[in-house]
Design an enzyme around this catalytic site. Structure first.
Site, PDB file in Angstrom:
ATOM      1  N   PRO A  47      46.221  19.487  22.182  1.00 41.31           N
ATOM      2  CA  PRO A  47      44.537  20.054  22.043  1.00 41.31           C
ATOM      3  C   PRO A  47      43.953  20.731  23.152  1.00 41.31           C
ATOM      4  O   PRO A  47      42.788  21.390  23.327  1.00 41.31           O
ATOM      5  CB  PRO A  47      43.876  18.844  21.709  1.00 41.31           C
ATOM      6  CG  PRO A  47      44.802  17.657  21.991  1.00 41.31           C
ATOM      7  CD  PRO A  47      46.186  18.328  21.897  1.00 41.31           C
ATOM      8  N   HIS A  90      28.845  28.348  23.548  1.00 43.87           N
ATOM      9  CA  HIS A  90      29.301  28.155  25.041  1.00 43.87           C
ATOM     10  C   HIS A  90      29.868  29.729  25.481  1.00 43.87           C
ATOM     11  O   HIS A  90      30.875  30.194  24.816  1.00 43.87           O
ATOM     12  CB  HIS A  90      30.383  27.162  25.170  1.00 43.87           C
ATOM     13  CG  HIS A  90      29.775  25.859  25.346  1.00 43.87           C
ATOM     14  ND1 HIS A  90      30.547  24.759  25.644  1.00 43.87           N
ATOM     15  CD2 HIS A  90      28.511  25.268  25.017  1.00 43.87           C
ATOM     16  CE1 HIS A  90      29.453  23.398  25.684  1.00 43.87           C
ATOM     17  NE2 HIS A  90      28.675  24.019  25.457  1.00 43.87           N
ATOM     18  N   LYS A 108      42.790  24.747  19.776  1.00 46.78           N
ATOM     19  CA  LYS A 108      43.396  25.712  18.898  1.00 46.78           C
ATOM     20  C   LYS A 108      43.790  24.989  17.603  1.00 46.78           C
ATOM     21  O   LYS A 108      43.943  25.834  16.371  1.00 46.78           O
ATOM     22  CB  LYS A 108      45.007  26.354  19.253  1.00 46.78           C
ATOM     23  CG  LYS A 108      44.385  27.248  20.559  1.00 46.78           C
ATOM     24  CD  LYS A 108      43.495  28.418  20.024  1.00 46.78           C
ATOM     25  CE  LYS A 108      42.764  29.097  21.381  1.00 46.78           C
ATOM     26  NZ  LYS A 108      41.397  29.206  21.089  1.00 46.78           N
ATOM     27  N   TYR A 142      37.437  21.121  32.174  1.00 47.24           N
ATOM     28  CA  TYR A 142      38.873  20.745  32.243  1.00 47.24           C
ATOM     29  C   TYR A 142      39.323  20.500  33.729  1.00 47.24           C
ATOM     30  O   TYR A 142      39.148  21.203  34.630  1.00 47.24           O
ATOM     31  CB  TYR A 142      39.777  22.034  31.845  1.00 47.24           C
ATOM     32  CG  TYR A 142      39.534  22.117  30.291  1.00 47.24           C
ATOM     33  CD1 TYR A 142      38.641  22.928  29.781  1.00 47.24           C
ATOM     34  CD2 TYR A 142      40.494  21.966  29.429  1.00 47.24           C
ATOM     35  CE1 TYR A 142      38.473  23.158  28.595  1.00 47.24           C
ATOM     36  CE2 TYR A 142      40.316  22.207  27.903  1.00 47.24           C
ATOM     37  CZ  TYR A 142      39.300  22.862  27.518  1.00 47.24           C
ATOM     38  OH  TYR A 142      39.008  23.136  26.371  1.00 47.24           O
ATOM     39  N   TYR A 180      41.557  31.854  24.839  1.00 43.84           N
ATOM     40  CA  TYR A 180      40.612  30.625  24.614  1.00 43.84           C
ATOM     41  C   TYR A 180      39.595  31.149  23.301  1.00 43.84           C
ATOM     42  O   TYR A 180      39.283  30.134  22.442  1.00 43.84           O
ATOM     43  CB  TYR A 180      39.737  30.065  25.692  1.00 43.84           C
ATOM     44  CG  TYR A 180      38.898  28.564  25.579  1.00 43.84           C
ATOM     45  CD1 TYR A 180      37.946  28.341  24.980  1.00 43.84           C
ATOM     46  CD2 TYR A 180      39.885  27.572  26.045  1.00 43.84           C
ATOM     47  CE1 TYR A 180      37.369  27.321  24.818  1.00 43.84           C
ATOM     48  CE2 TYR A 180      39.208  26.403  26.011  1.00 43.84           C
ATOM     49  CZ  TYR A 180      37.835  26.186  25.561  1.00 43.84           C
ATOM     50  OH  TYR A 180      37.602  24.782  25.118  1.00 43.84           O
TER      51      TYR A 180
HETATM   52  P1  FAS Z   1      44.408  17.543   8.765  1.00 43.68           P
HETATM   53  O1  FAS Z   1      45.407  16.497   9.024  1.00 43.68           O
HETATM   54  O2  FAS Z   1      42.951  17.453   9.190  1.00 43.68           O
HETATM   55  O3  FAS Z   1      44.193  17.405   6.941  1.00 43.68           O
HETATM   56  C1  FAS Z   1      45.201  17.123   6.163  1.00 43.68           C
HETATM   57  C2  FAS Z   1      44.706  16.032   4.980  1.00 43.68           C
HETATM   58  O4  FAS Z   1      45.567  16.004   4.268  1.00 43.68           O
HETATM   59  C3  FAS Z   1      44.224  14.715   5.500  1.00 43.68           C
HETATM   60  O5  FAS Z   1      42.937  14.600   4.868  1.00 43.68           O
HETATM   61  C4  FAS Z   1      45.265  13.839   4.902  1.00 43.68           C
HETATM   62  O6  FAS Z   1      44.612  12.493   4.422  1.00 43.68           O
HETATM   63  C5  FAS Z   1      45.683  14.564   3.535  1.00 43.68           C
HETATM   64  N1  FAS Z   1      46.984  14.071   3.220  1.00 43.68           N
HETATM   65  C6  FAS Z   1      48.052  14.053   3.984  1.00 43.68           C
HETATM   66  N2  FAS Z   1      49.166  13.534   3.054  1.00 43.68           N
HETATM   67  C7  FAS Z   1      48.628  13.658   1.860  1.00 43.68           C
HETATM   68  C8  FAS Z   1      49.331  13.494   0.453  1.00 43.68           C
HETATM   69  N3  FAS Z   1      50.431  12.848   0.398  1.00 43.68           N
HETATM   70  N4  FAS Z   1      48.380  13.603  -0.491  1.00 43.68           N
HETATM   71  C9  FAS Z   1      47.361  13.931  -0.417  1.00 43.68           C
HETATM   72  N5  FAS Z   1      46.547  14.321   0.671  1.00 43.68           N
HETATM   73  C10 FAS Z   1      47.326  14.130   1.992  1.00 43.68           C
HETATM   74  N6  FAS Z   1      42.297  19.950  17.270  1.00 43.68           N
HETATM   75  C11 FAS Z   1      41.469  20.559  18.209  1.00 43.68           C
HETATM   76  O7  FAS Z   1      41.490  21.825  18.053  1.00 43.68           O
HETATM   77  N7  FAS Z   1      40.855  19.936  19.234  1.00 43.68           N
HETATM   78  C12 FAS Z   1      41.006  18.422  19.140  1.00 43.68           C
HETATM   79  O8  FAS Z   1      40.596  17.790  20.156  1.00 43.68           O
HETATM   80  C13 FAS Z   1      41.975  17.900  18.403  1.00 43.68           C
HETATM   81  N8  FAS Z   1      41.992  16.586  18.373  1.00 43.68           N
HETATM   82  C14 FAS Z   1      42.810  15.914  17.323  1.00 43.68           C
HETATM   83  C15 FAS Z   1      43.091  14.531  17.254  1.00 43.68           C
HETATM   84  C16 FAS Z   1      44.125  14.054  16.542  1.00 43.68           C
HETATM   85  C17 FAS Z   1      44.228  12.525  16.560  1.00 43.68           C
HETATM   86  C18 FAS Z   1      44.750  14.728  15.028  1.00 43.68           C
HETATM   87  C19 FAS Z   1      45.619  14.312  14.345  1.00 43.68           C
HETATM   88  C20 FAS Z   1      44.576  16.257  15.360  1.00 43.68           C
HETATM   89  C21 FAS Z   1      43.608  16.576  16.530  1.00 43.68           C
HETATM   90  N9  FAS Z   1      43.402  18.083  16.435  1.00 43.68           N
HETATM   91  C22 FAS Z   1      42.497  18.633  17.419  1.00 43.68           C
HETATM   92  C23 FAS Z   1      43.918  18.980  15.602  1.00 43.68           C
HETATM   93  C24 FAS Z   1      43.131  18.980  14.206  1.00 43.68           C
HETATM   94  O9  FAS Z   1      41.870  19.367  14.573  1.00 43.68           O
HETATM   95  C25 FAS Z   1      43.911  19.631  13.197  1.00 43.68           C
HETATM   96  O10 FAS Z   1      44.305  20.997  13.805  1.00 43.68           O
HETATM   97  C26 FAS Z   1      43.237  19.882  12.086  1.00 43.68           C
HETATM   98  O11 FAS Z   1      42.701  18.604  11.478  1.00 43.68           O
HETATM   99  C27 FAS Z   1      43.828  20.663  11.009  1.00 43.68           C
HETATM  100  O12 FAS Z   1      43.344  20.445   9.817  1.00 43.68           O
HETATM  101  P2  FAS Z   1      44.258  20.199   8.615  1.00 43.68           P
HETATM  102  O13 FAS Z   1      45.389  21.463   8.449  1.00 43.68           O
HETATM  103  O14 FAS Z   1      43.107  20.290   7.174  1.00 43.68           O
HETATM  104  O15 FAS Z   1      45.081  18.874   8.538  1.00 43.68           O
HETATM  105  C1  PHB Z   2      36.659  18.089  21.854  1.00 45.76           C
HETATM  106  O1  PHB Z   2      35.434  18.224  22.102  1.00 45.76           O
HETATM  107  O2  PHB Z   2      37.040  17.384  20.984  1.00 45.76           O
HETATM  108  C2  PHB Z   2      37.901  19.151  22.574  1.00 45.76           C
HETATM  109  C3  PHB Z   2      37.164  20.336  23.283  1.00 45.76           C
HETATM  110  C4  PHB Z   2      38.158  21.110  23.886  1.00 45.76           C
HETATM  111  C5  PHB Z   2      39.755  20.851  23.573  1.00 45.76           C
HETATM  112  C6  PHB Z   2      40.208  19.663  23.001  1.00 45.76           C
HETATM  113  C7  PHB Z   2      38.994  18.885  22.431  1.00 45.76           C
HETATM  114  O3  PHB Z   2      40.424  21.738  24.303  1.00 45.76           O
END
Ligand code: FAS
Ligand code: PHB
Length: 388
Positions: free
Chosen positions: A292, A72, A296, A200, A383
């Site tokens: 989000p 993109h 980032k 957006y 971005y």
């Molecule tokens: P994660 O949370 O992905 O992974 C951590 C891992 O540790 C998990 O698998 C968990 O099960 C494990 N864990 C936790 N406690 C533990 C324990 N006691 N023992 C062993 N393992 C354990 N980012 C975006 O850029 N765009 C988005 O749209 C977006 N949407 C999101 C929606 C939600 C609901 C959430 C929660 C986050 C979102 N994020 C988004 C952010 C997301 O993408 C995170 O930045 C990304 O998952 C970060 O990755 P990790 O640091 O690996 O953490």
């Molecule tokens: C997504 O596609 O999940 C998405 C894209 C851009 C954002 C947040 C989420 O800023």
């Protein structure tokens, strides 16, 4: 059992760190509490900065990303009567790639399996001991057995709710938090994206985002009150509200269909300093959370993991300096990305409790953005991702 590095968490941070360390010949192991299916069922990020794409390619997991990812060159912002196309490519020379976090995680799991890297699922009660000593160890239960791993270093990649950050004594932690008075209701639908790039939308009724995973899979979001529950939103109600928040010409283009996933995520800005205590190092959501809006979260996890992997590799090669500098180096980029995510959230969401002045400031900010190449360049460079 003994490993050089024990990684807690099998999300993108932990898996990418494990792969980078094992590619460098280091002995790393991942302890994940959930099943692989559970981890892969999470629908999260969708936008990859070039920095993350480069790391995945260099780590040997870029093949499917190159075949299925979408490049993109810009995004559309429609808000407060303005329509602004931010041309990333023209303004910064860079683009972003659309490829779901689920697929990144899947590719990492597959490659770690292929090289025989140990990723233990179902690790319960993970506890870090001796992080401030020269001989840390981790205990946990796995397959009904009490286990212990002695290691040189522990990487806390266990997300916001994991034990790693809390292992650092509270009196040594500086925590900064801002909780937003709303959440994001997200749906996944087997419908074509609204536009070829992300849209957006800021509206008095609330923020909306039209994103995608591929040409037949859309990911859309609505700002909703924190009191809302997923069950409050039928598919029909979601589509009707999304249409209300889009300009009429875009609303008319929207193709609707049944949701295949629906969830509400709360929004917060959170940073915990430092990202290190003794031989425990934090990376990704374990140390910071961003709203989000700026896409980032996953991309910050990537830069943390890049810095930490290179610092650990240097340490085993006899250079301790990068590891000493890790926390400050990672936090510098974390704060800048957090600022951007906060500013995008402030600009595009509705904050009815904050009154008319903020609403006019928001409208003025979008009007200024529409008329200023400098402002568009500033948004674009954040971005697509600031330099590592
Ligand atoms: P994660 O949370 O992905 O992974 C951590 C891992 O540790 C998990 O698998 C968990 O099960 C494990 N864990 C936790 N406690 C533990 C324990 N006691 N023992 C062993 N393992 C354990 N980012 C975006 O850029 N765009 C988005 O749209 C977006 N949407 C999101 C929606 C939600 C609901 C959430 C929660 C986050 C979102 N994020 C988004 C952010 C997301 O993408 C995170 O930045 C990304 O998952 C970060 O990755 P990790 O640091 O690996 O953490
Ligand atoms: C997504 O596609 O999940 C998405 C894209 C851009 C954002 C947040 C989420 O800023």
């Amino acid at each position: 059992m003994r490993n050089q590095i024990c990684i807690i968490g099998g999300g993108p941070s932990g898996l990418l760190l494990c792969l980078l360390l094992r590619r460098a010949g280091l002995d790393a192991i991942v302890l994940e509490q959930r099943s692989r299916d559970y981890v892969l069922a999470r629908i999260r990020a969708g936008v990859l900065e070039q920095g993350l794409v480069d790391i995945l390619r260099a780590a040997g997991v870029g093949k499917r990303l190159e075949a299925e990812g979408f490049t993109h060159d810009g995004t559309l912002i429609v808000a407060h009567g303005q329509r602004v196309h931010i041309d990333f490519k023209a303004l910064t020379g860079k683009s972003v790639t659309i490829y779901g976090q689920t697929e990144v995680t899947r590719d990492l799991y597959d490659e770690l399996d292929r090289i025989g890297a140990p990723v233990l699922h179902g690790a319960e009660g993970v506890t870090i001991h001796g992080a401030a000593t020269d001989a840390p160890h981790v205990t946990f239960r796995h397959d009904g057995q009490d286990r212990r791993i002695d290691c040189d270093y522990v990487a806390g990649c266990d997300g916001f709710h994991g034990p790693s950050r809390r292992t650092i004594p509270e009196k040594l932690r500086r925590q900064f938090e801002h909780v937003y008075p709303f959440g994001w209701l997200g749906i996944l639908s087997e419908t074509p994206p609204l536009q070829h790039e992300l849209v957006y939308a800021g509206h008095d009724r609330g923020f909306a985002l039209c994103s995608m995973r591929n040409a037949g899979l859309s990911r859309h979001y609505l700002q909703v009150p924190l009191t809302d529950e997923v069950g409050d939103w039928s598919d029909a109600a979601f589509w009707a509200e999304l249409r209300r928040r889009l300009p009429a010409d875009l609303a008319d283009q929207l193709v609707t269909g049944p949701s295949i996933e629906k969830s509400i995520a709360p929004l917060r800005s959170f940073i915990s300093e430092p990202m290190r205590w003794g031989r425990l190092f934090l990376a990704g959501d374990a140390a910071h959370i961003v709203p989000p809006t700026g896409a980032k979260g996953l991309n910050l996890a990537a830069s943390d993991v890049w810095y930490l992997s290179q610092a650990l590799i240097a340490r085993y090669a006899g250079d301790a300096e990068p590891l000493e500098a890790y926390s400050a180096r990672a936090l510098s980029r974390v704060w800048k990305a957090s600022r951007f995510s906060w500013s995008m959230t402030r600009m595009l969401h509705s904050f009815p409790a904050e009154g008319a002045f903020l609403a006019r400031m928001q409208a003025t900010e979008v009007e200024y953005l529409a008329g200023s190449q400098a402002a568009q360049t500033a948004l674009a460079e954040n971005y697509v991702g600031l330099p590592y």
